[in-house]
Motif scaffolding. Structure first.
Motif, PDB file in Angstrom:
ATOM      1  N   THR A  46      14.935  36.597  -2.778  1.00 42.45           N
ATOM      2  CA  THR A  46      15.550  37.557  -1.862  1.00 42.45           C
ATOM      3  C   THR A  46      15.192  38.967  -2.298  1.00 42.45           C
ATOM      4  O   THR A  46      15.379  39.335  -3.466  1.00 42.45           O
ATOM      5  N   ILE A  47      14.689  39.754  -1.369  1.00 42.37           N
ATOM      6  CA  ILE A  47      14.213  41.108  -1.672  1.00 42.37           C
ATOM      7  C   ILE A  47      14.725  42.084  -0.603  1.00 42.37           C
ATOM      8  O   ILE A  47      14.496  41.889   0.592  1.00 42.37           O
ATOM      9  N   GLY A  48      15.418  43.134  -1.081  1.00 45.73           N
ATOM     10  CA  GLY A  48      15.874  44.176  -0.164  1.00 45.73           C
ATOM     11  C   GLY A  48      14.991  45.402  -0.196  1.00 45.73           C
ATOM     12  O   GLY A  48      15.100  46.275   0.674  1.00 45.73           O
ATOM     13  N   SER A  49      14.119  45.487  -1.196  1.00 43.92           N
ATOM     14  CA  SER A  49      13.330  46.706  -1.395  1.00 43.92           C
ATOM     15  C   SER A  49      12.024  46.694  -0.610  1.00 43.92           C
ATOM     16  O   SER A  49      11.097  47.430  -0.950  1.00 43.92           O
ATOM     17  N   LEU A  63       9.612  45.702  -4.437  1.00 43.79           N
ATOM     18  CA  LEU A  63       9.770  45.909  -5.873  1.00 43.79           C
ATOM     19  C   LEU A  63      10.483  44.744  -6.550  1.00 43.79           C
ATOM     20  O   LEU A  63      11.717  44.651  -6.499  1.00 43.79           O
ATOM     21  N   PRO A  64       9.736  43.819  -7.193  1.00 46.70           N
ATOM     22  CA  PRO A  64      10.368  42.764  -7.997  1.00 46.70           C
ATOM     23  C   PRO A  64      10.614  43.255  -9.421  1.00 46.70           C
ATOM     24  O   PRO A  64       9.882  44.119  -9.921  1.00 46.70           O
ATOM     25  N   GLN A  65      11.635  42.686 -10.060  1.00 44.51           N
ATOM     26  CA  GLN A  65      11.886  43.019 -11.456  1.00 44.51           C
ATOM     27  C   GLN A  65      10.684  42.618 -12.311  1.00 44.51           C
ATOM     28  O   GLN A  65      10.038  41.604 -12.037  1.00 44.51           O
ATOM     29  N   SER A  68      10.627  39.044 -13.421  1.00 42.00           N
ATOM     30  CA  SER A  68      10.878  38.037 -12.388  1.00 42.00           C
ATOM     31  C   SER A  68       9.990  36.804 -12.574  1.00 42.00           C
ATOM     32  O   SER A  68       8.750  36.892 -12.535  1.00 42.00           O
ATOM     33  N   GLY A  69      10.614  35.654 -12.708  1.00 43.34           N
ATOM     34  CA  GLY A  69       9.864  34.403 -12.805  1.00 43.34           C
ATOM     35  C   GLY A  69       9.201  34.053 -11.491  1.00 43.34           C
ATOM     36  O   GLY A  69       8.095  33.490 -11.465  1.00 43.34           O
ATOM     37  N   THR A  70       9.856  34.383 -10.394  1.00 44.06           N
ATOM     38  CA  THR A  70       9.286  34.075  -9.085  1.00 44.06           C
ATOM     39  C   THR A  70       8.014  34.875  -8.842  1.00 44.06           C
ATOM     40  O   THR A  70       7.001  34.337  -8.384  1.00 44.06           O
ATOM     41  N   ALA A  97      18.542  34.190  -4.028  1.00 41.03           N
ATOM     42  CA  ALA A  97      18.903  35.226  -5.008  1.00 41.03           C
ATOM     43  C   ALA A  97      19.532  34.623  -6.257  1.00 41.03           C
ATOM     44  O   ALA A  97      19.717  35.304  -7.250  1.00 41.03           O
ATOM     45  N   LYS A  98      19.891  33.326  -6.170  1.00 41.30           N
ATOM     46  CA  LYS A  98      20.533  32.668  -7.311  1.00 41.30           C
ATOM     47  C   LYS A  98      19.522  32.481  -8.439  1.00 41.30           C
ATOM     48  O   LYS A  98      18.359  32.195  -8.185  1.00 41.30           O
ATOM     49  N   ASP A 102      14.960  28.027  -9.260  1.00 42.19           N
ATOM     50  CA  ASP A 102      13.613  28.281  -8.733  1.00 42.19           C
ATOM     51  C   ASP A 102      12.980  27.026  -8.133  1.00 42.19           C
ATOM     52  O   ASP A 102      12.337  27.087  -7.089  1.00 42.19           O
ATOM     53  N   ARG A 105      14.793  26.019  -4.538  1.00 37.63           N
ATOM     54  CA  ARG A 105      15.127  26.988  -3.487  1.00 37.63           C
ATOM     55  C   ARG A 105      14.627  26.552  -2.115  1.00 37.63           C
ATOM     56  O   ARG A 105      15.248  26.865  -1.097  1.00 37.63           O
ATOM     57  N   PHE A 167      22.473  44.260   4.457  1.00 41.82           N
ATOM     58  CA  PHE A 167      23.156  44.236   3.154  1.00 41.82           C
ATOM     59  C   PHE A 167      23.679  45.643   2.866  1.00 41.82           C
ATOM     60  O   PHE A 167      22.933  46.622   2.942  1.00 41.82           O
TER      61      PHE A 167
END
Ligand SMILES: Cc1cc2nc3c(=O)[nH]c(=O)nc-3n(C[C@H](O)[C@H](O)[C@H](O)COP(=O)(O)O)c2cc1C
Length: 179
Positions: A46-49, A63-65, A68-70, A97-98, A102, A105, A167
């Protein structure tokens, strides 16, 4: 002309919770960014950016962290697909987002492949299929810049206009047009 500065977190007069809380006052749409790992399995988060960046050439970004493993799983494919969630897909927002799920999902989620091979989630409001143009490191996030190869919107929602999921301040809601 104003000068650009690069202040570190140590120079700031607020803590991370305040930063997060104030940023939560900016409403966003909700997407699931999806991709395929080298072993052929689908991944997504899940990405809001998500943002549109340029029309010519057609570029978008998100923008992923950094950790991020995903993102690590899908990055090698060099492509991703942005799925704009509808207000009927709040369950997918939380599911993708949980943490620590992975591998499951996509269980029970209907999807088909975009031209890049990345998953298009059935009944999303829109999808944007991209090849990775560049990945920039920015603080504790990457900025992933994608070149759009294909996209579409307004899939059939049982004859109803598709409504986006929004959101705001940690909660999900819907859009209502004025007038
Ligand atoms: C509405 C919403 C928006 C989010 N937007 C982002 C985002 O832009 N970037 C990000 O790194 N994580 C975002 N997250 C959190 C990720 O979805 C969550 O950390 C996810 O578990 C990451 O997957 P991973 O641990 O497999 O990398 C968002 C979560 C929600 C509920």
């Amino acid at each position: 002309m104003s000068e650009q500065t690069n202040e570190t977190a140590d120079d700031t007069a607020f803590d991370a919770n305040h930063f997060r809380s104030v940023m939560g006052h900016f409403p966003t749409g909700v997407t699931v960014v999806s991709g395929i790992a080298t072993d052929g399995t689908p991944h997504g988060f899940t990405i809001g950016s998500f943002t549109s960046v340029s029309l010519d050439p057609p570029l978008v970004g998100f923008l992923p962290q950094i950790d991020s493993g995903t993102w690590a799983a899908m990055a090698a494919s060099g492509s991703f697909c942005v799925n704009v969630l509808s207000d009927q897909q709040s369950d997918l927002c939380w599911k993708f987002a949980k943490s620590d799920n992975d591998a499951t999902r996509f269980d029970g989620v209907d999807w088909h492949a975009a031209p890049s091979g990345s998953p298009i989630l059935d009944r999303a409001v829109a999808w944007i299929d991209c090849s990775v143009e560049h990945v920039y490191d920015m603080g504790d996030h990457h900025f992933v810049l994608g070149r759009v190869g294909a996209l579409d919107a307004d899939a059939d929602h049982d004859g109803l206009p598709p409504e986006p999921l929004l959101f705001f301040k940690g909660a999900l809601g819907g859009f209502s047009a004025e007038g």
